[in-house]
Design an enzyme around this catalytic site. Structure first.
Site, PDB file in Angstrom:
ATOM      1  N   GLY A 196       0.845  -1.048   0.074  1.00  0.00           N
ATOM      2  CA  GLY A 196       0.018   0.025  -0.012  1.00  0.00           C
ATOM      3  C   GLY A 196       0.792   1.252   0.056  1.00  0.00           C
ATOM      4  O   GLY A 196       2.161   1.209   0.204  1.00  0.00           O
ATOM      5  N   TYR A 197       0.341   2.475  -0.315  1.00  0.00           N
ATOM      6  CA  TYR A 197       1.109   3.627  -0.348  1.00  0.00           C
ATOM      7  C   TYR A 197       0.515   4.577   0.870  1.00  0.00           C
ATOM      8  O   TYR A 197      -0.617   4.778   1.041  1.00  0.00           O
ATOM      9  CB  TYR A 197       0.787   4.279  -1.437  1.00  0.00           C
ATOM     10  N   LEU A 198       1.578   4.864   1.495  1.00  0.00           N
ATOM     11  CA  LEU A 198       1.308   5.996   2.568  1.00  0.00           C
ATOM     12  C   LEU A 198       1.160   7.520   1.814  1.00  0.00           C
ATOM     13  O   LEU A 198       0.460   8.554   2.128  1.00  0.00           O
ATOM     14  CB  LEU A 198       2.276   6.120   3.414  1.00  0.00           C
ATOM     15  N   GLU A 239      -3.492   4.929   1.765  1.00  0.00           N
ATOM     16  CA  GLU A 239      -4.480   5.423   0.714  1.00  0.00           C
ATOM     17  C   GLU A 239      -5.298   4.490   0.202  1.00  0.00           C
ATOM     18  O   GLU A 239      -4.784   3.121   0.315  1.00  0.00           O
ATOM     19  CB  GLU A 239      -3.306   6.107  -0.380  1.00  0.00           C
TER      20      GLU A 239
END
Length: 156
Positions: free
Chosen positions: A28-30, A82
Site C-alpha cells: 500500500g501507499y502512504l 491511501e
C-alpha cells in the site's frame, strides 16, 4: 543518494517455466504523489518501507531508499494507507547476465503482467527473452502507485 535504473515491459508469453523464484507481495501507499512515493510492503515473510523520488525524463532512473521493517509494523501502516492495495506475485527470471522481476497482478489489476530489469545505466544492452513484449518504461499508468488509483480492470 541511491539511484534505481530500470526498464519496464509488458509480458506477451509464458515466462513461468523459466522462473527460479516466486514471492507473493502485498503493498500500500502512504503517499503516492510522483515527487515522493512512500510504500509499505509485505514480501514473502519480510516487511519493507520504501521511498521513491520522481523519475527522470525517460522514466528509467529515480531515487530509491528502502529499509526492512517488521511485518507487524507494515500491517499497522497498511491500515492508514491511501485506498487501494497492490496484490501480486513476483517471479524472478534470469536472462543473460540480468534477472527480470515479472509481476503477475491480482484483484483489480488481474490480467496485467509486467517485467522489469534493473540495469547499471539506461543504455545497457541486455538479452530480450522471447516472452518480453512492448516497452512501457516511463508510462505512468504502469507504476504500481498509479495502478492502485486507476486499476487495470478500468482501462478501456
Amino acid at each position: 543518494m541511491a539511484k534505481e535504473i530500470e526498464r519496464k515491459f509488458l509480458v506477451k508469453g509464458d515466462f513461468k517455466p523459466e522462473a527460479f523464484k516466486a514471492t507473493r507481495i502485498t503493498q500500500g501507499y502512504l503517499s503516492s504523489v510522483p515527487e515522493r512515493t512512500v510504500r509499505v510492503r509485505v514480501k514473502g515473510d519480510k516487511g519493507f518501507i520504501t521511498i521513491k523520488g520522481i523519475g527522470n525524463a525517460s522514466g528509467a532512473s529515480r531515487y530509491e531508499w528502502e529499509k526492512e521493517i517488521p511485518v507487524e509494523e507494515v500491517k499497522e501502516l497498511l491500515l492508514i494507507c491511501e485506498p487501494g492495495v497492490i496484490d501480486k506475485t513476483r517471479y524472478l527470471v534470469k536472462a543473460g547476465e540480468y534477472t527480470f522481476e515479472v509481476d503477475e497482478f491480482y484483484g483489480d489489476n488481474e490480467g496485467l503482467i509486467v517485467a522489469e530489469v534493473e540495469l547499471p545505466d539506461e543504455n545497457a544492452a541486455f538479452e530480450r527473452p522471447a516472452w518480453l513484449g512492448e516497452e512501457v518504461t516511463g508510462d505512468a499508468r504502469y507504476y504500481n502507485s498509479m495502478l492502485m488509483k486507476n486499476p487495470f480492470k478500468t482501462w478501456k
